[in-house]
Design a protein around this motif. Structure first.
Motif, PDB file in Angstrom:
ATOM      1  N   THR A 135       0.829  -1.217   0.000  1.00 12.18           N
ATOM      2  CA  THR A 135       0.000   0.000   0.000  1.00 12.18           C
ATOM      3  C   THR A 135       0.858   1.259   0.000  1.00 12.18           C
ATOM      4  O   THR A 135       0.408   2.316  -0.430  1.00 12.18           O
ATOM      5  N   ARG A 136       2.091   1.174   0.492  1.00 10.37           N
ATOM      6  CA  ARG A 136       2.924   2.383   0.603  1.00 10.37           C
ATOM      7  C   ARG A 136       3.194   3.053  -0.755  1.00 10.37           C
ATOM      8  O   ARG A 136       2.986   4.257  -0.892  1.00 10.37           O
ATOM      9  N   PRO A 137       3.654   2.324  -1.776  1.00  6.78           N
ATOM     10  CA  PRO A 137       3.893   2.999  -3.070  1.00  6.78           C
ATOM     11  C   PRO A 137       2.605   3.496  -3.725  1.00  6.78           C
ATOM     12  O   PRO A 137       2.607   4.520  -4.417  1.00  6.78           O
ATOM     13  N   ILE A 138       1.494   2.780  -3.487  1.00  9.17           N
ATOM     14  CA  ILE A 138       0.211   3.224  -4.042  1.00  9.17           C
ATOM     15  C   ILE A 138      -0.236   4.516  -3.360  1.00  9.17           C
ATOM     16  O   ILE A 138      -0.715   5.451  -4.013  1.00  9.17           O
ATOM     17  N   TYR A 139      -0.043   4.575  -2.045  1.00 15.75           N
ATOM     18  CA  TYR A 139      -0.477   5.768  -1.311  1.00 15.75           C
ATOM     19  C   TYR A 139       0.347   6.999  -1.700  1.00 15.75           C
ATOM     20  O   TYR A 139      -0.170   8.123  -1.681  1.00 15.75           O
ATOM     21  N   LYS A 140       1.598   6.801  -2.049  1.00 14.49           N
ATOM     22  CA  LYS A 140       2.412   7.938  -2.502  1.00 14.49           C
ATOM     23  C   LYS A 140       1.773   8.606  -3.718  1.00 14.49           C
ATOM     24  O   LYS A 140       1.745   9.834  -3.836  1.00 14.49           O
ATOM     25  N   ILE A 141       1.264   7.793  -4.621  1.00 10.46           N
ATOM     26  CA  ILE A 141       0.590   8.324  -5.814  1.00 10.46           C
ATOM     27  C   ILE A 141      -0.718   8.995  -5.421  1.00 10.46           C
ATOM     28  O   ILE A 141      -1.021  10.117  -5.856  1.00 10.46           O
ATOM     29  N   LEU A 142      -1.496   8.315  -4.589  1.00 12.62           N
ATOM     30  CA  LEU A 142      -2.807   8.849  -4.195  1.00 12.62           C
ATOM     31  C   LEU A 142      -2.673  10.131  -3.379  1.00 12.62           C
ATOM     32  O   LEU A 142      -3.417  11.090  -3.576  1.00 12.62           O
ATOM     33  N   GLU A 143      -1.705  10.163  -2.460  1.00 16.17           N
ATOM     34  CA  GLU A 143      -1.526  11.341  -1.610  1.00 16.17           C
ATOM     35  C   GLU A 143      -1.062  12.544  -2.427  1.00 16.17           C
ATOM     36  O   GLU A 143      -1.400  13.680  -2.121  1.00 16.17           O
ATOM     37  N   ALA A 144      -0.303  12.292  -3.481  1.00 16.65           N
ATOM     38  CA  ALA A 144       0.198  13.379  -4.325  1.00 16.65           C
ATOM     39  C   ALA A 144      -0.855  13.874  -5.324  1.00 16.65           C
ATOM     40  O   ALA A 144      -0.646  14.887  -5.993  1.00 16.65           O
ATOM     41  N   THR A 145      -1.988  13.167  -5.385  1.00 18.77           N
ATOM     42  CA  THR A 145      -3.006  13.536  -6.380  1.00 18.77           C
ATOM     43  C   THR A 145      -4.375  13.772  -5.731  1.00 18.77           C
ATOM     44  O   THR A 145      -4.742  14.904  -5.478  1.00 18.77           O
ATOM     45  N   ILE A 146      -5.107  12.700  -5.441  1.00 15.15           N
ATOM     46  CA  ILE A 146      -6.511  12.866  -5.019  1.00 15.15           C
ATOM     47  C   ILE A 146      -6.743  12.686  -3.528  1.00 15.15           C
ATOM     48  O   ILE A 146      -7.875  12.795  -3.064  1.00 15.15           O
ATOM     49  N   ALA A 147      -5.682  12.421  -2.753  1.00 16.15           N
ATOM     50  CA  ALA A 147      -5.889  12.119  -1.327  1.00 16.15           C
ATOM     51  C   ALA A 147      -4.958  12.921  -0.424  1.00 16.15           C
ATOM     52  O   ALA A 147      -4.649  12.491   0.679  1.00 16.15           O
ATOM     53  N   GLY A 148      -4.544  14.086  -0.878  1.00 18.51           N
ATOM     54  CA  GLY A 148      -3.677  14.930  -0.063  1.00 18.51           C
ATOM     55  C   GLY A 148      -4.482  15.824   0.864  1.00 18.51           C
ATOM     56  O   GLY A 148      -5.717  15.796   0.874  1.00 18.51           O
ATOM     57  N   PRO A 149      -3.801  16.678   1.634  1.00 15.54           N
ATOM     58  CA  PRO A 149      -4.503  17.569   2.570  1.00 15.54           C
ATOM     59  C   PRO A 149      -5.173  18.761   1.893  1.00 15.54           C
ATOM     60  O   PRO A 149      -6.043  19.398   2.492  1.00 15.54           O
ATOM     61  N   ASP A 150      -4.775  19.066   0.642  1.00 14.33           N
ATOM     62  CA  ASP A 150      -5.320  20.215  -0.085  1.00 14.33           C
ATOM     63  C   ASP A 150      -6.505  19.763  -0.936  1.00 14.33           C
ATOM     64  O   ASP A 150      -6.338  19.099  -1.959  1.00 14.33           O
ATOM     65  N   ILE A 151      -7.713  20.122  -0.526  1.00 18.14           N
ATOM     66  CA  ILE A 151      -8.930  19.666  -1.206  1.00 18.14           C
ATOM     67  C   ILE A 151      -8.972  20.147  -2.656  1.00 18.14           C
ATOM     68  O   ILE A 151      -9.361  19.400  -3.560  1.00 18.14           O
ATOM     69  N   LYS A 152      -8.576  21.395  -2.875  1.00 11.90           N
ATOM     70  CA  LYS A 152      -8.621  21.925  -4.246  1.00 11.90           C
ATOM     71  C   LYS A 152      -7.649  21.181  -5.162  1.00 11.90           C
ATOM     72  O   LYS A 152      -7.959  20.922  -6.323  1.00 11.90           O
TER      73      LYS A 152
END
Length: 530
Positions: free
Chosen positions: A63-80
């Motif tokens: 899950t770690r490498p997948i989350y890096k992609i998700l966090e940098a795109t659609i799952a980060g702290p910046d909603i916009k």
């Protein structure tokens, strides 16, 4: 199972089989036997075995490498930022020709179409209507079967995000206190753990992944997101790694830690064979939000284009009106704050230019000495018609308030004002964390634009009324005997007012130029004489 336990169970079965407590134990025993029979060997001798920890380790690693992609795109702290990547993913669902069509309907190409049409004598309304037809075709595709499938993809992505965020480290340390999360591939030393110690782990996992399913559509979506971040580095080898990570996650969740197994582990840990755990309900609204934002942006940009084209058309007239001087800037309702709005929302200040023209005009041509002259006429003038005096007095009073009304609007952007600039900036900042602030921002800016438009309409009308009165007074002053105000010449030619009279006469034509310009922004009608 010990000999004593076997004898106890036999006794219960023979002599206490109708007891609820015995029945409960039997059902729990049945669940335990079913878990023991599983080939994965996660439960034995009343304990959760190291194989369970190994499954958690597999999930943690993949899950770690997948989350890096998700966090940098659609799952980060910046909603916009998340929304921007969601929308880019949706756009990728269009065929290439429709992606190009969507790009042609962005702000700059749309404006260029209108400008070129104007040079060819084609009405701007025709171009806007054509753009709207093309836009509606693009919107209608969002309800096609292909785009409806994207809803389920976004649901699975949400579920995957929650799994990636799961705290695997705490339960892994329960199996091996020396487990190093920074070196998850190192050989662990897992030991069996009592089910009760992992009760919350079972509950949390069940809540997230009870209905977990991955497919190639989700894998393709994650690959697409990775490509948006860095297209050049997305090799076929990296794509294979992403697919491999997802397959291992799917196998662990669907084949081993599935809904049945997790619910059995929960019931054992709780010693309650009837317990029904909760599972998350995921929904997706990215497609609907994309459609709404596209419509809001399309409408807002049309208004912006119309406003900017108006502004560009009057540049030469402004040069004549103000003798090449720059427009006086506004406080609050200004370019700096508007640029922030354009960068962070679908709204903008749409009445800045006409308001700056109004402020500049009143500053240059309706000066304090001119006001003094008109006030003298109101107070000291011998009007032949009392009704006319009343009308003239009201007209002068309204015109005198124009600068004050503009100032009051600017002051509304001060701290504690209804249009507090810091509050607007706060909405912009917080909209990156909470979408509710985006709605508040849009509502606030829409209200400010309505206020600015109304201000312009009222104050231009007030000045237009005075413009006609000044024309009448200037003509009356040239007559041998004044018909409107008997002592008009005395008042206008006094030592204190002579310069103001000359200033009005020399610049009276500028008033006409001003109203010709402002007809682009306000409704100007002829004043009725009483």
């Amino acid at each position: 199972m010990s000999l004593l336990q076997m004898l106890t169970d036999l006794f219960d079965n023979l002599f206490r089989s109708s007891s609820p407590e015995v029945q409960k134990k039997q059902r729990i025993r049945k669940i335990e036997n079913e878990l023991k029979a599983l080939p994965n060997g996660i439960y034995r001798n009343g304990l959760i075995q190291p194989n369970f920890a190994e499954i958690l380790r597999v999930l943690y690693i993949n899950t770690r490498p997948i989350y890096k992609i998700l966090e940098a795109t659609i799952a980060g702290p910046d909603i916009k930022r998340n929304t921007r990547f969601e929308f880019q993913l949706i756009v990728s669902g269009y065929e290439e020709k429709w992606q190009l069509a969507l790009k042609d309907l962005e702000y700059e190409p749309r404006k260029q179409e209108v400008v070129l049409a104007d040079l060819q004598g084609i009405p701007a309304s025709r171009i806007f209507d054509d753009q709207k037809r093309r836009f509606e075709k693009l919107l209608s595709q969002l309800n096609s079967k292909e785009f409806l499938k994207m809803d389920s993809i976004f649901v699975k992505l949400k579920q995957l995000v929650e799994l990636c965020r799961f705290n695997f480290i705490t339960p892994l340390k329960a199996f091996d206190p020396r487990f190093n999360p920074n070196e998850p591939n190192a050989t662990p030393n897992f030991s069996a753990v009592a089910p009760i110690a992992l009760e919350n782990v079972f509950l949390d996992l069940y809540y997230i992944i009870a209905d977990f399913q991955m497919n190639m559509s989700v894998a393709n979506a994650i690959i697409a997101l990775a490509q948006i971040i860095d297209m050049d580095s997305m090799t076929s080898e990296k794509q294979k790694k992403i697919v491999g990570n997802l397959k291992k996650i799917e196998q662990a969740c669907h084949n081993i830690l599935n809904e049945t197994v997790l619910s059995s582990l929960i019931r054992i840990s709780k010693q309650n064979p009837d317990f029904t755990p909760q599972k998350a309900s995921y929904t997706a609204d990215a497609r609907q939000r994309f459609s709404s934002q596209l419509q809001d942006q399309f409408s807002s940009e049309e208004n912006r284009i119309k406003s900017e084209i108006k502004d560009e058309k009057i540049k030469s007239e402004l040069g004549v009106l103000f003798n090449g001087k720059s427009l006086i800037s506004l406080t609050g309702y200004n370019d700096d704050l508007n640029e922030l709005l354009l960068q962070n929302s679908s709204v903008s200040f749409t009445w800045m230019t006409p308001l700056k023209i109004l402020k500049t005009f009143t500053t240059l041509y309706y000066t304090e000495p001119v006001k003094t002259l008109l006030n003298d006429i109101v107070i000291e003038g011998f009007f032949n018609n009392p009704n006319y005096k009343s009308q003239f007095s009201q007209t002068v009073f309204s015109a005198n308030e124009v600068a004050e009304k503009i100032q009051a609007f600017e002051n509304s952007f001060a701290p504690n004002g209804p249009n507090n600039e810091q509050l607007i900036k706060g909405y912009i900042r917080d909209s990156h964390k909470d979408s509710d602030f985006s709605k508040k921002l849009v509502s606030q800016v829409d209200g400010i634009n309505v206020e600015a438009k109304s201000l312009i309409q009222r104050q231009v009308s007030a000045l237009f009324g005075l413009y006609h009165e000044l024309g009448d007074l200037l003509q009356d002053a040239k007559k041998p005997s004044c018909e409107i105000v008997q002592n008009l010449k005395v008042l206008m030619m006094s030592s204190r007012n002579r310069d103001s009279t000359d200033y009005i006469e020399n610049n009276y034509e500028k008033w006409k130029v001003f109203f010709d310009i402002m007809r682009n922004y306000a409704i100007i009608t002829t004043v009725e004489k009483k």
